[in-house]
Design a protein around this motif. Structure first.
Motif, PDB file in Angstrom:
ATOM      1  N   GLY A 196       0.799  -1.112   0.183  1.00 55.08           N
ATOM      2  CA  GLY A 196       0.025   0.012   0.097  1.00 55.08           C
ATOM      3  C   GLY A 196       0.799   1.238   0.079  1.00 55.08           C
ATOM      4  N   ILE A 197       1.933   1.245   0.834  1.00 57.24           N
ATOM      5  CA  ILE A 197       2.883   2.295   0.952  1.00 57.24           C
ATOM      6  C   ILE A 197       3.405   2.615  -0.533  1.00 57.24           C
ATOM      7  N   ALA A 198       3.919   1.572  -1.084  1.00 59.46           N
ATOM      8  CA  ALA A 198       4.757   1.624  -2.332  1.00 59.46           C
ATOM      9  C   ALA A 198       3.791   1.866  -3.417  1.00 59.46           C
ATOM     10  N   ASP A 254      -1.104  14.980   0.941  1.00 60.56           N
ATOM     11  CA  ASP A 254      -2.556  14.449   0.981  1.00 60.56           C
ATOM     12  C   ASP A 254      -2.248  12.890   0.670  1.00 60.56           C
ATOM     13  N   ALA A 255      -1.290  12.410   0.021  1.00 64.04           N
ATOM     14  CA  ALA A 255      -1.085  11.187  -0.569  1.00 64.04           C
ATOM     15  C   ALA A 255      -0.903   9.990   0.803  1.00 64.04           C
ATOM     16  N   TYR A 256      -0.215  10.737   1.910  1.00 62.19           N
ATOM     17  CA  TYR A 256      -0.071   9.877   2.938  1.00 62.19           C
ATOM     18  C   TYR A 256      -0.887   9.826   3.922  1.00 62.19           C
ATOM     19  N   TYR A 257      -1.852  10.957   4.138  1.00 60.08           N
ATOM     20  CA  TYR A 257      -2.771  10.773   4.878  1.00 60.08           C
ATOM     21  C   TYR A 257      -3.814   9.570   5.067  1.00 60.08           C
ATOM     22  N   SER A 258      -4.011   8.785   3.784  1.00 65.53           N
ATOM     23  CA  SER A 258      -4.919   7.805   3.754  1.00 65.53           C
ATOM     24  C   SER A 258      -4.097   6.626   4.472  1.00 65.53           C
ATOM     25  N   VAL A 259      -2.964   6.635   4.780  1.00 65.91           N
ATOM     26  CA  VAL A 259      -2.214   5.482   5.069  1.00 65.91           C
ATOM     27  C   VAL A 259      -2.034   5.598   6.657  1.00 65.91           C
ATOM     28  N   ILE A 260      -2.512   6.603   7.296  1.00 64.62           N
ATOM     29  CA  ILE A 260      -2.284   6.835   8.624  1.00 64.62           C
ATOM     30  C   ILE A 260      -3.158   5.908   9.582  1.00 64.62           C
ATOM     31  N   PRO A 261      -4.534   5.622   9.101  1.00 60.50           N
ATOM     32  CA  PRO A 261      -5.482   4.754   9.714  1.00 60.50           C
ATOM     33  C   PRO A 261      -5.028   3.425   9.561  1.00 60.50           C
ATOM     34  N   ILE A 262      -4.442   3.061   8.625  1.00 53.18           N
ATOM     35  CA  ILE A 262      -3.870   1.544   8.305  1.00 53.18           C
ATOM     36  C   ILE A 262      -2.642   1.476   9.307  1.00 53.18           C
ATOM     37  N   VAL A 263      -1.763   2.240   9.154  1.00 55.58           N
ATOM     38  CA  VAL A 263      -0.651   2.123  10.235  1.00 55.58           C
ATOM     39  C   VAL A 263      -1.130   1.914  11.706  1.00 55.58           C
TER      40      VAL A 263
END
Length: 99
Positions: free
Chosen positions: A43-45, A69-78
């Motif tokens: 997902g990060i890649a 903005d592209a990284y804000y969607s990954v925060i809940p996953i982490v």
């Protein structure tokens, strides 16, 4: 006396069955954690590259902005992966203490 011997044997059998079950749960949790970490890495890649407008000037140093903005969607996953990892660790510690 025979009743107590059979009760002790039943308890020993239940303890060994529970131990085997806990080992199976532990092994499957390792597989789940590996799958989650792989999915997180993919997902990060797969996130599109961020847009950065940063410049460096010797007088002022770095200036500009980075579009996160592209990284804000990954925060809940982490946060979820960290929570699951902590919960799994606590569960295994509880099983270990129950021995």
């Amino acid at each position: 006396m025979k009743f107590f011997n059979s009760l002790q044997k039943f308890g020993s059998n239940m303890a060994s069955v529970c131990k085997k079950g806990a080992e199976k749960v532990k092994e499957s949790a390792k597989n789940v954690n590996a799958a989650l970490m792989t999915a997180l890495g993919l997902g990060i890649a797969g996130v599109s590259e961020s847009k950065a407008a940063v410049t460096y000037d010797s007088a002022t140093g770095f200036s500009g902005s980075i579009d996160l903005d592209a990284y804000y969607s990954v925060i809940p996953i982490v946060v979820t992966v960290i929570g699951v990892s902590i919960a799994t660790t606590l569960a295994f510690n509880a099983f270990r203490k129950a021995k």
